[in-house]
Write a protein that holds these residues in place. Sequence first.
Motif, short mmCIF file in Angstrom:
data_model
loop_
_atom_site.label_atom_id
_atom_site.label_comp_id
_atom_site.label_asym_id
_atom_site.label_seq_id
_atom_site.Cartn_x
_atom_site.Cartn_y
_atom_site.Cartn_z
N UNK A 170 -5.24 -0.77 -1.17
CA UNK A 170 -5.30 -1.37 0.16
C UNK A 170 -6.33 -0.67 1.04
N UNK A 171 -6.57 -1.26 2.20
CA UNK A 171 -7.47 -0.67 3.18
C UNK A 171 -6.79 0.48 3.92
N UNK A 172 -5.49 0.67 3.66
CA UNK A 172 -4.74 1.77 4.26
C UNK A 172 -3.93 1.35 5.46
N UNK A 173 -2.79 1.99 5.64
CA UNK A 173 -1.92 1.75 6.78
C UNK A 173 -1.46 3.09 7.32
N UNK A 174 -1.64 3.32 8.62
CA UNK A 174 -1.20 4.58 9.22
C UNK A 174 0.32 4.69 9.13
N UNK A 197 0.84 5.35 0.54
CA UNK A 197 0.56 6.72 0.11
C UNK A 197 -0.75 7.22 0.73
N UNK A 198 -1.01 8.51 0.56
CA UNK A 198 -2.22 9.12 1.12
C UNK A 198 -3.49 8.53 0.51
N UNK A 199 -3.40 8.04 -0.74
CA UNK A 199 -4.58 7.44 -1.37
C UNK A 199 -4.61 5.92 -1.19
N UNK A 200 -3.94 5.45 -0.11
CA UNK A 200 -3.97 4.04 0.32
C UNK A 200 -3.37 3.06 -0.69
N UNK A 201 -2.36 3.51 -1.41
CA UNK A 201 -1.60 2.59 -2.27
C UNK A 201 -0.42 2.08 -1.45
N UNK A 202 -0.42 0.77 -1.22
CA UNK A 202 0.62 0.16 -0.39
C UNK A 202 1.74 -0.34 -1.29
N UNK A 203 2.99 -0.14 -0.87
CA UNK A 203 4.13 -0.53 -1.67
C UNK A 203 5.14 -1.32 -0.84
#
Length: 320
Positions: free
Chosen positions: A259-263, A309-315
């Motif tokens: 993912x593009x990442x989520x804070x 996660x810190x490496x932008x893996x969205x679950x």
Amino acid sequence: MVSDELIDKSKFAYIVVEKQIDNSFNIELANQTAKRLLNFDRSEDKSLAALAAKNKNLACLVDIIEQFEATNTDYKRYTLQLGHDLYTTHISKIDDNQYLFEILKEYKHDISEISHELKRPIQNIKTLTETLLMGAKDKPVMCDKFLNNINDEIDRLSDLVKNLLKLSQLGDLSTLMSTAESDLSDLTHKASKSFEDKVKSKSIIFEMFCDGVILKKIDSDLYNHLITNLLDNALKYNVPEGFIDLCLTKDGLKLRNSSIGVKEEDVSQLFNKFSRSASSARIAGTGLGLTIVKDICDLFSWKASAACTEDNIFEINIEF
């Protein structure tokens, strides 16, 4: 005690409880701040005692109401203004007129949110149209670009209205669902079939695992909508040459995707209406997809949660 962040918000948090024939209490209303504070959302079971058994934040409220009831038995509804420490919550009686006022206030809040979300694509369409009328229509390249932008905004508006209608329907479906024992593996394969072409066109690796026949008594149309929303969300906020993994077992369903990442502070809000992470601001979306997923899970009495996660893996995890 609750966190400092929630303490600041709790001065505006309230719930309304109503006394039942058996002298138990149901939560009839809870504003958005109270829901965040208590980690509480809509549920088929509104019983305060049942919810308190699952949520320790609600347990102390049962004691407060029982103590108040010892000397106040003439009203059937009470409003609880949540304090810095939940044990110092202020409780008071509420009559029918006040109750109606609180309901209308909640509707007003929802209408305000909806109006704001509808206004953006409409304003964008108006601006683009005015620019075309001012002369851009005479420049082929610019005209094509603006018309494509208008088409995208109309698609967004259409998706928004469609999802709002779906949310409205979900609110009345607890007694109208057409439930039957269904094989979730079969339904998942069918729901994801049309999705495979989309991921190929974006060079996304899609893998799915279903652990044999998994029978559940559900509404198959709603389950199809749940899977479709999950996969669309995973694709929309993915990265080039990323991945999407869908795993279904007898205990639940897990979706993992690059993912593009989520804070971290945004993750807990993703199931709320119109909630979008800061990193997704430039990606077209309605902010309703995961809200619909959560509402369907509530109807099925399933538990949905999200993490990044810190490496932008969205679950997304859904427990049956």
